[in-house]
Design an enzyme around this catalytic site. Structure first.
Site, PDB file in Angstrom:
ATOM      1  N   ASN A   1       2.603   3.699 -14.571  1.00  0.00           N
ATOM      2  CA  ASN A   1       2.716   4.830 -15.502  1.00  0.00           C
ATOM      3  C   ASN A   1       1.370   5.536 -15.602  1.00  0.00           C
ATOM      4  O   ASN A   1       0.410   5.174 -14.944  1.00  0.00           O
ATOM      5  CB  ASN A   1       3.207   4.342 -16.868  1.00  0.00           C
ATOM      6  CG  ASN A   1       2.317   3.250 -17.399  1.00  0.00           C
ATOM      7  OD1 ASN A   1       1.118   3.434 -17.579  1.00  0.00           O
ATOM      8  ND2 ASN A   1       2.888   2.065 -17.611  1.00  0.00           N
TER       9      ASN A   1
ATOM     10  N   LYS B   1       5.190  -3.000   4.688  1.00  0.00           N
ATOM     11  CA  LYS B   1       5.517  -1.660   4.185  1.00  0.00           C
ATOM     12  C   LYS B   1       6.951  -1.303   4.570  1.00  0.00           C
ATOM     13  O   LYS B   1       7.348  -1.464   5.730  1.00  0.00           O
ATOM     14  CB  LYS B   1       4.531  -0.670   4.794  1.00  0.00           C
ATOM     15  CG  LYS B   1       4.670   0.706   4.233  1.00  0.00           C
ATOM     16  CD  LYS B   1       3.635   1.638   4.846  1.00  0.00           C
ATOM     17  CE  LYS B   1       4.029   3.065   4.523  1.00  0.00           C
ATOM     18  NZ  LYS B   1       3.767   3.970   5.594  1.00  0.00           N
TER      19      LYS B   1
END
Ligand code: CTP
Length: 409
Positions: free
Chosen positions: A212, A290
């Site tokens: 956030n 990834k």
């Protein structure tokens, strides 16, 4: 109880009220405190070095380059010597110099080089005091951490009436007593605080994460403010750009899980302040490699809930801190939602902030908060720098701790 054996540096500024500094010196000397003085050039227009020396029994410092001085560098040694520095009277001009960070004479240089609290005692004409420029300087100086006493309402030397009269030597003496007594008490109590700050990151793969906007600034400033009050402070902080401070034990973490581990290791403490914007959910698995751009595989991410650290602390049977403070980031029904959060999480205070407003809250230097206690009392701290908001929150926390202790001792 009157303070004694404190080292107080009084900077005497240029104003008609300067002569009252002699009364303060007398009061402080009477209760056995050590006083040193700096007389500014304009202060010298109102009081003489001789009258000061007669009271302090030591020389008055005047010049930045004093050939007769025994100390090697006056501006450093004076500021290190003092337990508290007082500027009385503080003129509008002196405040404007401080707000610009000037160091043009001994007084301003000592202040700039100081690592101590500095108490300003303003005295000026009412128009000068309420002028926007002066009020802007007051705001800046409060943000820098300067302490203020006064000015009071009353008739001034110029005959006008209003805010601008210097607090009396007795009022200043009472303030100084309260200041040191509180600090000495905090030292004796040996309070310990724990602050959680910043965001946490919950990784999906080695390069992607859920997080956030939290910068960690508000928690960081609270940790600084608590430590300034003499409270031993540990801060557990998620990824942020903030520089670690020597006087705060800082533990850097990344995930909510790591934050909880460090919180557990830091117990027991007297007060815990949870400012961290802990990411509520984490991916159930963190992929080792990834992820590739394959939409079929990436239609959804499975999440699980992170433990609630604030709740863990306030419902902890063995090590519940005497005071648990939560933060509440809301975009609507600020007070109502925050109060129910406080009840649900069983904390003692909740600091509510509206994160929907532009120019404050997440990723900003500014904030506006309401401090709500579990009796429903609400104290609003209007929009200001996060450092100022933090100092106000820290004061409330310390007062609550002291009251708590008085009730239980
Ligand atoms: N908190 C915590 N651990 C979590 C989540 C929140 O310690 N896993 C703490 C925060 O540090 C803050 C308080 O709980 O002190 C409230 O956080 P907030 O994000 O406002 O609320 P949430 O509890 O996450 O609820 P919601 O997001 O639904 O408003």
């Amino acid at each position: 109880m009157f303070i004694k054996n404190k080292k107080i540096l009084i900077i005497i500024g240029g104003g008609i009220a300067a002569y009252k500094s002699l009364d303060l010196i007398r009061l402080l000397k009477k209760s056995n405190n050590e006083i040193k003085t700096i007389l500014t050039k304009s202060g010298k227009e109102f009081v003489t070095p001789l009258s000061i020396n007669a009271l302090t029994k030591s020389k008055t410092f005047e010049d930045i380059f004093d050939k007769n001085s025994e100390a090697e560098i006056d501006h450093i040694s004076l500021s290190r010597w003092a337990d508290l520095i007082i500027v009385m009277p503080t003129t509008a001009n002196f405040m404007s110099k401080l707000s610009l960070g000037k160091s043009e004479d001994l007084a301003t240089t000592v202040i700039l080089a100081s690592n101590k609290d500095i108490l300003l005692v303003p005295a000026m004409n009412v128009r000068m005091w309420i002028h926007k420029a002066t009020q802007q300087n007051v705001k800046i100086l409060k943000d820098y951490g300067y302490l203020f006493i006064g000015p009071e309402k009353g008739e001034m030397a110029c005959g006008e009436y209003g805010d601008g009269k210097m607090s009396s030597p007795r009022q200043i003496f009472a303030y100084i007593n309260h200041y040191f007594n509180k600090r000495d008490l905090v030292k004796r109590k040996n309070y310990k605080a724990l602050v959680t700050a910043g965001p946490t990151r919950e990784y999906i793969d080695p390069v992607r994460y859920i997080s956030n906007e939290s910068s960690g600034k508000q928690g960081y400033e609270i940790a600084l403010a608590l430590s300034k009050l003499g409270i031993k402070t540990t801060m557990i902080i998620g990824p942020s750009n903030l520089i670690t401070q020597k006087n705060i034990k800082t533990k850097k973490i990344v995930t909510a899980k790591e934050m909880l581990i460090e919180v557990k290791k830091s117990l027991p403490v007297d007060v815990a302040i949870c400012t961290a914007a802990v990411t509520d959910f984490r991916p159930t698995i963190k992929n080792k490699n990834k992820l590739k751009k394959d939409l079929n595989k990436m239609k959804s991410i499975n999440l699980e809930k992170n433990d609630d650290i604030l709740e863990y602390l306030s419902k902890n049977n063995k090590y519940r801190p005497k005071l648990v403070v939560g933060f509440s980031a809301e975009t609507e029904n600020l007070n109502k939602n925050s109060i129910s959060k406080m009840k649900k999480k069983n904390c003692d205070l909740i600091v509510a902030n509206d994160v929907s407003k532009q120019g404050r809250g997440f990723n900003s230097d500014y904030n506006e908060v309401s401090i709500i206690d579990n009796n429903g009392n609400i104290k609003i701290i209007k929009k200001n720098k996060k450092s100022y908001i933090a100092s106000k929150i820290a004061e409330v926390i310390l007062d609550k701790l002291l009251v708590n202790d008085r009730n239980f001792n």
